[in-house]
Design a protein around this motif. Structure first.
Motif, short mmCIF file in Angstrom:
data_model
loop_
_atom_site.label_atom_id
_atom_site.label_comp_id
_atom_site.label_asym_id
_atom_site.label_seq_id
_atom_site.Cartn_x
_atom_site.Cartn_y
_atom_site.Cartn_z
N ILE A 9 3.39 -3.49 -15.08
CA ILE A 9 3.40 -2.09 -15.07
C ILE A 9 2.68 -2.22 -13.82
O ILE A 9 3.46 -1.03 -12.82
CB ILE A 9 2.39 -1.87 -16.54
CG1 ILE A 9 3.70 -2.01 -17.66
CG2 ILE A 9 2.83 -0.05 -16.03
CD1 ILE A 9 4.43 -1.25 -17.61
N GLY A 10 1.96 -2.37 -13.29
CA GLY A 10 1.68 -2.08 -11.69
C GLY A 10 2.18 -2.56 -10.91
O GLY A 10 2.49 -1.92 -10.27
N ALA A 13 5.12 0.61 -11.33
CA ALA A 13 4.26 1.40 -10.25
C ALA A 13 4.04 1.49 -9.02
O ALA A 13 3.65 2.55 -8.43
CB ALA A 13 3.08 1.47 -11.11
N SER A 40 -3.63 2.61 -12.49
CA SER A 40 -3.20 3.22 -13.40
C SER A 40 -4.25 3.16 -14.15
O SER A 40 -4.53 4.39 -15.46
CB SER A 40 -3.22 1.74 -14.29
OG SER A 40 -2.56 1.43 -15.63
N PRO A 61 -5.49 1.65 -18.98
CA PRO A 61 -4.68 1.30 -18.82
C PRO A 61 -3.23 2.91 -19.33
O PRO A 61 -3.78 3.03 -20.54
CB PRO A 61 -4.21 0.23 -18.89
CG PRO A 61 -4.69 -0.29 -19.84
CD PRO A 61 -6.26 0.79 -19.93
N THR A 62 -2.35 3.20 -18.19
CA THR A 62 -2.03 4.30 -19.05
C THR A 62 -0.36 4.34 -19.31
O THR A 62 0.09 2.45 -18.36
CB THR A 62 -2.14 5.66 -18.70
OG1 THR A 62 -1.73 5.34 -17.14
CG2 THR A 62 -3.43 6.13 -17.74
N LEU A 64 3.79 4.25 -18.07
CA LEU A 64 4.38 4.00 -16.44
C LEU A 64 4.34 5.23 -16.29
O LEU A 64 3.74 4.94 -14.29
CB LEU A 64 5.73 3.78 -16.55
CG LEU A 64 6.37 3.26 -14.91
CD1 LEU A 64 5.64 2.34 -14.28
CD2 LEU A 64 7.57 3.16 -15.19
N SER A 67 0.60 5.96 -14.52
CA SER A 67 0.39 4.83 -13.47
C SER A 67 0.96 5.58 -11.88
O SER A 67 0.20 5.53 -10.69
CB SER A 67 1.07 3.56 -13.64
OG SER A 67 0.38 3.02 -14.99
#
Length: 89
Positions: A9-10, A13, A40, A61-62, A64, A67
Motif C-alpha cells: 500500500i505504501g 500510494a 499513510s 495506517p489508512t 489507499l 495514503s
C-alpha cells in the motif's frame, strides 16, 4: 501478512502521489515506498479529524485514498523545504 500489505500500500500510494504531483521527483523505489508509508500516517491523522470515535493523535495506517492524499501533502512540503537549496548552473 500485515507488514507486506502495509509495504505494498505504501509503494502504491507513493507511486500514485508521484504521478499526480507536477514536476520531477527523482527518488528510487525505497524512497517512494517510504513516501507512501509516511503519507499513510499523515493520511491517518487527516482521517482521524473526520471521525468522532478516535483520538486525533493516534497513529494508524489508512486506506489507499488517504495514503495518497497524505503522500501528496508530504511531497508538497518537501518541495517547499528544498526550494531554497537548489543550485543554479
Amino acid at each position: 501478512m500485515g507488514i507486506i500489505a502495509f509495504l505494498v500500500i505504501g509503494l502504491l500510494a507513493g507511486l500514485i502521489a508521484r504521478a499526480l504531483m507536477p514536476g520531477n521527483q527523482s527518488m528510487g523505489l525505497l524512497a517512494t515506498t517510504l513516501l507512501g508509508i509516511a503519507g499513510s500516517f499523515v493520511g491517518g491523522f487527516i482521517a482521524s479529524l473526520f471521525r468522532s470515535d478516535g483520538n486525533v493523535f493516534d497513529l494508524h495506517p489508512t486506506g489507499l485514498l488517504f495514503s495518497v492524499l497524505g503522500a501528496l501533502l508530504v511531497l508538497f512540503l518537501v518541495g517547499l523545504a528544498g526550494r531554497g537549496r537548489r543550485v543554479h548552473v
